[in-house]
Design an enzyme around this catalytic site. Structure first.
Site, PDB file in Angstrom:
ATOM      1  N   GLU A 196       0.815  -1.213   0.000  1.00  0.00           N
ATOM      2  CA  GLU A 196       0.000   0.000   0.000  1.00  0.00           C
ATOM      3  C   GLU A 196       0.848   1.262   0.000  1.00  0.00           C
ATOM      4  O   GLU A 196       0.365   2.354  -0.300  1.00  0.00           O
ATOM      5  CB  GLU A 196      -0.964   0.024   1.190  1.00  0.00           C
ATOM      6  CG  GLU A 196      -0.318   0.126   2.554  1.00  0.00           C
ATOM      7  CD  GLU A 196      -0.162  -1.220   3.230  1.00  0.00           C
ATOM      8  OE1 GLU A 196      -0.355  -1.275   4.462  1.00  0.00           O
ATOM      9  OE2 GLU A 196       0.146  -2.211   2.538  1.00  0.00           O
ATOM     10  N   LYS A 256     -12.629   6.991  -0.783  1.00  0.00           N
ATOM     11  CA  LYS A 256     -12.752   5.590  -0.375  1.00  0.00           C
ATOM     12  C   LYS A 256     -12.270   5.391   1.052  1.00  0.00           C
ATOM     13  O   LYS A 256     -12.865   4.629   1.822  1.00  0.00           O
ATOM     14  CB  LYS A 256     -11.968   4.710  -1.345  1.00  0.00           C
ATOM     15  CG  LYS A 256     -11.999   3.219  -1.050  1.00  0.00           C
ATOM     16  CD  LYS A 256     -11.220   2.465  -2.106  1.00  0.00           C
ATOM     17  CE  LYS A 256     -11.095   0.992  -1.792  1.00  0.00           C
ATOM     18  NZ  LYS A 256     -12.400   0.290  -1.843  1.00  0.00           N
TER      19      LYS A 256
END
Length: 441
Positions: free
Chosen positions: A313, A411
């Site tokens: 990530e 998100k």
């Protein structure tokens, strides 16, 4: 259901000089999602203090409500859940949230009645077959061709037991089973077979299960067991989302300034220590202070050779930093991104950086990056918040960088445009006013 949201182009602001900023990040998405599911599977009431209110967590709360759980999110800082017998008929919209798509089907298998799942068209390409197969072998009845849309026919109970699956596509495939396993008649023993599964988010799952009172054994490699037994409701204090801190901390390196993240926990189960180590190797100087974590840039960004296994990530931010470094970089251990969630995220990252003038060589499991002068241009986000964060970061140093869509950041961090402009300009207005200030330059 399954609607396509409008895109919002966004010009990334260029830093007027070294930054000197302090900010507080919202709660962790990973912790908020897990706490919601654990609360729904527990007896009595639970509270979430400091949760993340974002697109994914709102979908999770809505899915639990649809199955009959009382979820109050009226107070942004304190959510209340009161468990009730879960039942259908219910419809769950997973949107683009992998956590909703994988955490709630096991919950639905413990409900009474029919629960149908669907989501954004892109979610239909995401791997679900291993989880669906595992649930079927544990006693659940699911109608599907191994992906969205699908229907869970809940019988109020599930046998549980031992199951083997390949979770290399996403650790969420294991987490989804573990979070509900204490409600299975025999609990669960999950064995992963296949390429290694990143551990950080699974470690967080185990940590939170134990905090909720579950008996969990993860002492054997790639094997997790959860004993049957009801959990009790509890108060959850949600840590700041430390993964969302990555672009803000990296901004200190790009500008040679200082960025403070308030409320940084002295100890955490989030994989933030590796991020700080990597930023330190690239020239940052992190320090814990009474105000929070302070990251100081030194005016130079160094190249990096690093294995990002388990922390992919952070790949986009580290790669963006590498394009403005003083030496080449090699980032590897990211092969799963070549086919992550049905898309070549690593290829998209390479293309985005190349489009701004960076020298990038795409490899099977990583990137080689050769710094060279960058130029402005439009960066295609493909709905990926990580690419949006990388574009915003490079915009600090390169005029004319524009994101084709900033709404994808909602998100996990809906306030990203406001927080970013506040960091750059020291401006604390609302999102619309901050956006207007960016456009005025």
């Amino acid at each position: 259901m399954c609607g396509v949201e409008a895109h919002l182009p966004w010009p990334a602001p260029t830093a007027p000089g070294p930054l000197d900023a302090s900010l507080r990040l919202p709660g962790s998405k990973s912790m908020t999602a897990r706490a919601l599911v654990l609360a729904a599977n527990s007896l009595g009431s639970s509270t979430l203090r400091g949760p993340l209110r974002a697109r994914d967590t709102e979908l999770m709360a809505a899915g639990l409500r649809a199955m009959g759980c009382h979820v109050s999110t009226v107070d942004d800082n304190l959510w209340l859940l009161r468990s009730r017998p879960l039942q259908g008929p219910a419809r769950v919209d997973v949107g683009l949230a992998g956590s909703v798509m994988r955490f709630l089907p096991p919950v639905a298998s413990l409900a009474t009645g029919v629960v149908s799942f669907d989501g954004h068209p892109r979610s239909r390409r995401r791997p679900m077959a291993p989880l669906i197969g595992a649930l079927r072998s544990l006693g659940a009845r699911i109608d599907t061709e191994n992906g969205l849309p699908f229907t869970v026919h809940g019988a109020g109970r599930i046998t549980g037991g031992e199951v083997t699956l390949d979770a290399s596509a996403s650790s969420q495939l294991v987490t989804g089973l573990l979070l509900s396993a204490s409600g299975f008649d025999r609990g669960v023993v999950v064995r992963h077979v296949g390429p290694p599964v990143p551990r950080p988010h699974l470690d967080l799952t185990v940590h939170m299960l134990r905090a909720a009172g579950a008996g969990v054994d993860d002492s054997r490699p790639d094997v997790w067991s959860v004993e049957p037994g009801r959990l009790n409701g509890r108060a959850w204090s949600i840590e700041p989302d430390l993964s969302s801190a990555a672009p803000f901390l990296a901004a200190a390196l790009v500008t040679g300034g200082t960025v403070t993240v308030q409320g940084w926990p002295p100890t955490t189960s989030q994989p933030a220590h590796r991020l700080l180590d990597l930023l330190g190797r690239m020239g940052g100087r992190p320090a814990m202070t009474p105000r929070g974590l302070v990251m100081r840039g030194t005016g130079a960004v160094h190249g990096l050779s690093a294995d990002l296994t388990g922390i992919s990530e952070y790949a986009a931010i580290l790669a963006a930093l590498a394009t403005v470094a003083d030496s080449p970089s090699h980032l590897f251990g990211m092969g799963q991104l070549r086919g992550h969630e049905g898309a070549d995220e690593l290829g998209r990252l390479a293309a985005a950086l190349t489009g701004l003038g960076a020298g990038v060589t795409l490899e099977p499991d990583g990137l080689r990056i050769r710094p060279r002068p960058l130029r402005g241009g439009t960066l295609r986000t493909h709905g990926d918040r990580h690419l949006a964060h990388a574009g915003a970061l490079l915009g600090l140093a390169v005029e004319g960088v524009r994101l084709d869509d900033v709404t994808c950041t909602a998100k996990t961090l809906p306030e990203f445009p406001r927080l970013w402009s506040s960091m750059v300009y020291g401006y604390e207005g609302d999102s619309a006013e901050a956006e207007a200030r960016i456009r005025r330059g």
